[in-house]
Structure formats: C-alpha cells, structure tokens
Design a protein around this motif. Sequence first.
Motif: not given
Length: 223
Positions: A151-159, A182-188
């Motif tokens: 239902s949502f994505y957590l991305l921790d400096e993935p690049l 149409n994803g909910t991305f929370i990106y750090v």
Amino acid sequence: MIQLQELTKRYGNKVILDGVTETIETGEFFVILGPSGAGKSTLLKILAGIEKLDKGKIIVDGKDITNLPPEKRNVAMVFQNYALYPNMTVYDNIAFPLKMKRMTKDEIQKRVERVAKLLGITDILKMNVTKISGGQQQRVALARAIVREPSFYLLDEPLSNLDARVRFVARGELKRIQKELNGTFIYVTHDQKEAMSLADRIAVLHNGKFEQVGTPTELYEYP
Ligand code: ADP
Ligand code: ADP
C-alpha cells in the motif's frame, strides 16, 4: 492517505523525532530531505514497523497501524544496500516474496512478468543477479518490492550506490514507475537536487520536525 501524528522518538535522552506531523496523499512522491543524522532512516524504520515509536500514531487509509508488526503493514522498503539473493536468477529474486506468501506458480509468473515489463528487465530474468550491472540490480530490488503490491513504499537513498550518470537516468525511471503505479512513495535523501527532481512535495527534517513542507518550487524557487 498516510497520516503521521505527533511521531516522537528518542534514543536514550537524545530526541530524534519531536512530534512529526504530516499527511501524505495516495499516489504522492513525498521526499524527506535532511543531513546525515537528522533521523530520516529512523522515521522510515518506524513506518516499516521495525523500530518502535515512543509516542504518536500512524494512520493508513483510516486504519491505525501504529502497533502492527512489519509483516501486517503491507509496506515495501527499498534500501541503498539492496540485498539480492546472490545465487538466484533475477526471476527467482523477484518471485521470492510471493513464494513466501504461497501464491500459485501461475499467479507468481503473471506478476513477475508484469513487473519485469514495467521496469524493462524482461530480457535479464534468467540471469544470475551477480552477472548484471548495478543499475539493473537496483531495478531488480525495486521489482521485488513492487511485486508484492504494497500500500506504500519506503525508499532509503536507494540510488546512492549508483554512479552519477546511471543515477540520473534511474531518477527519471523511478519517477515514471511511481506515476505508472500511482504508488505512494516516501523517499529519503540528503541530496537537494535529487529531492527537487523527484518530489511532488519535500519535507525538510530538522531538529526532529518537518521544518518546511512544500513543492520543490515553493521551497527552492524564489520569485
Ligand atoms: P539519518 O538517516 O537522517 O542519517 P538516522 O535516523 O540514521 O539519521 O539517525 C538519527 C540519529 O539517531 C543519529 O544520531 C544516530 O546516531 C542515532 N541512532 C540511530 N539508530 C540508533 C540506535 N539504534 N540507537 C541509538 N542511536 C541511534
Ligand atoms: P520452481 O523453481 O519453484 O519449480 P517454476 O517451475 O515456476 O519454479 O520455474 C522453474 C524456474 O524457471 C524458476 O525457478 C525460474 O528460475 C524460471 N522461470 C519461470 N518462469 C520464468 C519466466 N517467465 N522468465 C524467466 N525465468 C522463468
């Protein structure tokens, strides 16, 4: 919609999060920007359920998930050090979380192929993950997250492990994929340029609070 309500976290007597409050819309690319040590990873771990809150609530689509264990949150996390299973093919890496869920082979194959197409990795499905490039490995890690339909994505400096040129391309790809899902991305990230090129909105994490929240234009382009 994800509602963060007064999220508070200390380690010892050090306050890491001091009442973080914000609403993140479904389908939003939400970037949390802050220097190293600001508490970004801690916040993601709290959202994933692998770190406990001292105080506060997390509400997802009206449901209070604050006390749910990670496996019940239906959330996917993508790290910088995406650990792929080294002695498996790309296909089996992506299929792994679905096998854990005891999904049928047909359903697994359908889902893996759909995600592979979305990410442009159909041609490398049969390859061992150790034989593909860093950029391709990053896609496989993302595919493995997407395939679970969280239902949502957590991305921790993935690049951040990619070299500059690949990273630039990967940003565009990531943005396209997020919109397509149409994803909910929370990106750090600690990188302001990265935040500006990806975000629908940016939250600046400072002194344990979202000090500023706004679109890249609102925050960084002055009239
Ligand atoms: P960021 O991701 O923004 O770099 P972190 O969330 O990793 O920041 O860390 C925020 C602060 O919390 C840092 O000062 C870090 O040293 C501290 N910290 C992180 N995890 C722990 C832990 N398990 N125990 C004690 N302190 C921690
Ligand atoms: P299992 O290994 O669980 O018996 P299958 O019988 O579904 O799995 O498939 C055998 C192997 O073939 C899989 O482990 C996977 O590596 C590969 N495979 C299956 N479908 C595809 C596909 N569409 N593209 C590439 N490889 C595939």
